[in-house]
Design an enzyme around this catalytic site. Structure first.
Site, short mmCIF file in Angstrom:
data_model
loop_
_atom_site.label_atom_id
_atom_site.label_comp_id
_atom_site.label_asym_id
_atom_site.label_seq_id
_atom_site.Cartn_x
_atom_site.Cartn_y
_atom_site.Cartn_z
N GLU A 266 2.20 -1.73 12.96
CA GLU A 266 2.20 -3.19 13.06
C GLU A 266 2.73 -3.69 14.40
O GLU A 266 2.89 -4.90 14.59
CB GLU A 266 3.01 -3.77 11.90
CG GLU A 266 2.34 -3.53 10.56
CD GLU A 266 3.24 -3.82 9.37
OE1 GLU A 266 2.70 -3.95 8.26
OE2 GLU A 266 4.47 -3.89 9.56
N LYS B 154 5.20 1.77 16.04
CA LYS B 154 6.06 1.72 14.86
C LYS B 154 5.80 2.94 13.99
O LYS B 154 6.71 3.57 13.47
CB LYS B 154 5.77 0.44 14.09
CG LYS B 154 6.66 0.18 12.90
CD LYS B 154 6.28 -1.14 12.22
CE LYS B 154 7.21 -1.45 11.06
NZ LYS B 154 6.80 -2.70 10.37
N GLN B 155 4.54 3.27 13.83
CA GLN B 155 4.09 4.52 13.23
C GLN B 155 2.70 4.78 13.77
O GLN B 155 2.00 3.86 14.18
CB GLN B 155 4.07 4.43 11.71
CG GLN B 155 3.13 3.40 11.12
CD GLN B 155 3.35 3.17 9.64
OE1 GLN B 155 4.01 2.23 9.24
NE2 GLN B 155 2.79 4.03 8.83
N TRP C 287 0.82 -1.21 0.00
CA TRP C 287 0.00 0.00 0.00
C TRP C 287 0.86 1.26 0.00
O TRP C 287 0.33 2.37 -0.18
CB TRP C 287 -0.95 0.01 1.21
CG TRP C 287 -0.28 0.24 2.54
CD1 TRP C 287 0.46 -0.65 3.24
CD2 TRP C 287 -0.29 1.45 3.32
NE1 TRP C 287 0.93 -0.09 4.41
CE2 TRP C 287 0.47 1.20 4.49
CE3 TRP C 287 -0.87 2.70 3.15
CZ2 TRP C 287 0.66 2.16 5.48
CZ3 TRP C 287 -0.67 3.65 4.15
CH2 TRP C 287 0.09 3.39 5.30
N ASP C 288 2.16 1.10 0.16
CA ASP C 288 3.08 2.25 0.13
C ASP C 288 2.90 3.07 -1.14
O ASP C 288 3.02 4.30 -1.13
CB ASP C 288 4.53 1.78 0.17
CG ASP C 288 4.85 0.86 1.34
OD1 ASP C 288 3.92 0.27 1.91
OD2 ASP C 288 6.04 0.71 1.66
#
Length: 772
Positions: A488, A600-601, A357-358
């Site tokens: 994640e 992680k984000q 999806w990046d």
């Protein structure tokens, strides 16, 4: 973090050879042209640690998925880009001793990636165990002007001896993938031959029947004079070579020119490959190295003319952004809608070279603004062509009625990710694909795309969301259970705010598009509804979900929650962590990570980045402050979102800090993982940090919006964007802001909330600007 490269505005320079840096440098100095790519392996033999990698776009292998226990819905294979024929190889022997930098004494080593002209050079002096010394100068490139061509110039100069030189250029198809199951090899030879100075290999994959042909043409010069020295022609299974024998004396210089052509059955009939490839390599040899390099320089000049970002006053920042732009242009050119962008591009094998999806979340804006509109459109068409596969993916998981779940990882539209918490649960990817359609149409004004392709995809995704929700009687709300967000470091959670929010936004946007087509393209709308068997009651269900979606919120903190019960975790701050524990994924158990509050984000910030127009500045600021303090940025995608939002709320120092981290993520190896390959898709985030962050670029209501500020450490910066047929140069400096329209097309523009009409070839100067 590891800093061993010199700062330079146009070059990446490695001074001195340290074998501990070799894997890093192989990634960082990689070359590519959208069609093929090559890690920066040495031409000569190297017995030290190395990851040999040459990759052809779109050529992959469906390796068996390896999981502990099979579950219904698991993908049957893991798609991986294949390491293909090694065309770099040039073995050097002097009086029987092999040139090997892992065994020789190395002096005056320097490796340079010239980003302005698109080539890699390397020079060094090697001393053998017997005291013989050679000076080596090598230069190579993969042509942007001729996609199937690469060229090498490899020179050795004798410094202090006389003797016998063997120089052996070869093609080696007996290659492996580092991530192959059980060391399996993926290629069989179909044909191969070698002649004086020439040769080819034709290989095919053991599955899917991809064929790749690689040919070489070689020329030898000694002290500037072309030679035809004695040679042996070597032909083995999946290997061909020419071994040249020369007598050498002190101060002699021998130069080998090696011209390579690589073609695949994706573009030619199998029966044509040998002739086509051999013809191309011969033509390259006839043109010669200097002419091909001049073409390469000119091609890169055109690319930089459209996509360069110039920074004055900060060489590290300048080098960082150009490195990222360089790698993005090496990875994807947009000429083939069957291709997409892997997180590592052509720089390594990690993530299998597949599409994530990046692309939709981060890469699309870069190509929208720096390339022809068709390039970004092809990224969307890649997903449109895979719609049927996305519907099959959803059906495997139990969804019906044409619902589509796009894969987390794919080459051909089928899911090929083998971790359940990602494959089944990271469903937010569907929202990013829907958002990309909005992003493209909003930026380009190409509303016909919605009628031709976009709505069909949106309806299929909306149908997925309508089935994926649960209605909670207790809450009297719709909920989404058992998901993993972009962060994640938390799996199988309920009501991830971002997932719930992007699901509702997709439903809202799909309804908006249907209303628009009803007015502007009624016949197209009717055909789409008939094609997908659309029922009016679906609209009622979507409205009900929109009105009754549950969002986890903490009123006391005034924030949107990552997911239900996030605040039940011990709330520590990043500043309280022992720096020796970072990166967490290399020091903590997965259990410990999942139980911690560290991100992680930040999923919430990803949602606010996409949907910032729907939230006031104070809401964005509160959420940013809360989550930024808990985010470890171990996703390469994370810092760029923080940079854009920090700029949005006026925290210019944090925006600059996050920009520097994302721009030099690989050059300084922030996350200690660049040896696996560069973080190509996150490099687009570096561009976002400057253009959307520092430049404040947005498009709203068919108007280009800019709210730029000048970082404190910079004296100026400029960037160009291609907007609806206009090439616009935005220059921000100490004297103010200058906007130059370098095209004939007029555009409407808003700067600091004031509207302007910018005529073709016109210029706008604004003295007031924001200082960072």
């Amino acid at each position: 973090m590891k800093q061993y490269l010199e700062h330079h505005p146009w070059k990446i320079i490695e001074p001195g050879f340290d074998s501990e840096n070799q894997l890093l440098s192989e990634s960082i100095f990689s070359l590519g042209n959208g069609y093929m790519g090559q890690r920066a392996n040495f031409e000569e033999e190297y017995s030290g640690e190395t990851l040999q990698g040459n990759y052809m776009a779109g050529v992959y292998y469906p390796d068996k998925t390896v999981v502990g226990w099979w579950k219904i819905g698991y993908p049957e294979y893991f798609a991986k880009v294949l390491n293909s024929t090694n065309w770099l190889g040039i073995d050097i022997k002097v009086d029987g001793q092999v040139l090997d930098l892992a065994k020789c004494r190395v002096e005056k080593f320097q490796r340079i990636l010239n980003m302005k002209e698109g080539y890699l050079s390397r020079e060094f002096i090697a001393e053998f165990s017997n005291g013989n010394r050679l000076k080596v100068n090598a230069c190579r490139f993969i042509s942007m002007a001729r996609p199937e061509i690469a060229a090498i110039r490899y020179s050795v100069k004798v410094l202090n001896f006389e003797g016998k030189l063997e120089i052996t250029p070869y093609l080696d198809g007996d290659v492996i993938n580092q991530d192959a199951n059980y060391g399996e090899k993926f290629w069989d030879q179909v044909a191969g031959d070698v002649n004086d100075g020439r040769g080819y290999l034709l290989l095919k994959t053991k599955k899917l029947d991809f064929h790749i042909c690689t040919a070489m043409d070689c020329q030898i010069r000694k002290n500037g004079q072309e030679l035809r020295p004695d040679l042996d022609k070597i032909k083995n299974e999946k290997y061909i070579a020419n071994k040249y024998f020369l007598d050498i004396q002190q101060n002699d210089e021998v130069t080998l020119f090696k011209y390579i052509a690589s073609t695949s059955s994706r573009y030619y009939q199998v029966g044509e490959l040998i002739d086509e490839t051999s013809c191309q390599s011969r033509k390259a040899a006839e043109l010669g190295f200097d002419n091909l390099l001049a073409e390469q320089s000119a091609a890169w000049g055109e690319i930089w003319q459209k996509s360069d970002i110039k920074i004055e006053g900060d060489t590290a920042a300048q080098q960082g952004i150009r490195f990222n732009i360089f790698q993005l242009n090496q990875t994807y050119t947009g000429e083939d809608e069957r291709l997409n962008i892997g997180p590592k591009g052509f720089t390594g094998e990690k993530y299998g070279g597949s599409t994530y999806w990046d692309t939709e979340g981060f890469c699309l804006p870069f190509y929208l603004s720096t390339a022809d509109q068709s390039v970004a459109k092809n990224l969307l068409l890649y997903r449109y062509r895979h719609l049927e596969k996305a519907q099959e993916n959803a059906a495997r998981l139990g969804f019906s009625g044409g619902a589509a779940l796009y894969p987390m990882v794919t080459m051909n539209g089928e899911e090929s990710h083998n971790e359940w918490e990602i494959t089944f649960e990271e469903i937010h990817r569907n929202g990013a694909i829907a958002y990309a359609i909005y992003n493209y149409v909003n930026y380009t004004g190409d509303y016909s795309y919605l009628a031709d392709y976009g709505l069909e995809v949106l309806i299929a995704i909306a149908r997925f969301w309508a089935q994926r929700v649960n209605y909670s009687e207790k809450k009297n709300k719709y909920v989404i259970l058992g998901v993993t967000g972009p962060n994640e470091y938390e799996n199988n959670v309920n009501n991830n705010w971002y997932t719930n929010r992007i699901a509702v936004w997709t439903l809202e946007y799909t309804l908006e598009v249907m209303d628009y087509l009803e007015q502007e393209y009624p016949e197209s709308l009717a055909k789409i509804k008939e094609k997908v068997s659309f029922k009016p009651e679906e609209i009622n269900k979507w409205h009900d979900i929109i009105n009754k979606m549950y969002y986890p919120i903490d009123e006391e903190e005034g924030i949107f929650l990552q997911q239900d019960n996030y605040l039940d975790k011990e709330q520590l701050l990043l500043s309280e962590l022992d720096r020796g524990d970072l990166p967490l994924n290399q020091h903590w158990s997965w259990d410990r990570i999942l139980r911690s509050c560290f991100l992680k984000q930040a999923d919430v910030l990803q949602g606010l980045y996409f949907l910032e127009d729907k939230y006031d500045l104070e809401t964005i600021r509160r959420n940013f402050r809360f989550y930024e303090a808990r985010t470890v940025h171990e996703s390469s995608l994370s810092p760029s979102v923080h940079a854009v939002l920090a700029a949005k709320i006026g925290d210019y120092q944090k925006a600059y800090e996050m920009y520097l981290r994302t721009s030099r993520l690989d050059l300084d190896n922030y996350n200690n993982d660049t040896e696996d390959g560069c973080h190509i898709t996150s490099m687009a985030g570096t561009w976002l940090a400057i253009v959307q962050g520092f430049g404040g670029l947005r498009v709203r209501d068919n108007t280009l919006i800019l709210n730029p500020f000048l970082p404190e450490k910079w004296s100026s910066y400029s960037f160009k964007i291609n907007y609806r047929g206009a090439l616009v140069n935005i220059m921000v400096g100490l004297e103010g802001l200058t906007i130059q329209n370098e095209s004939k097309n007029d555009i409407e523009i808003k700067v600091y909330d004031k509207e302007y009409h910018l005529a073709g070839d016109g210029q706008l100067k604004i003295k007031d600007y924001k200082q960072g």
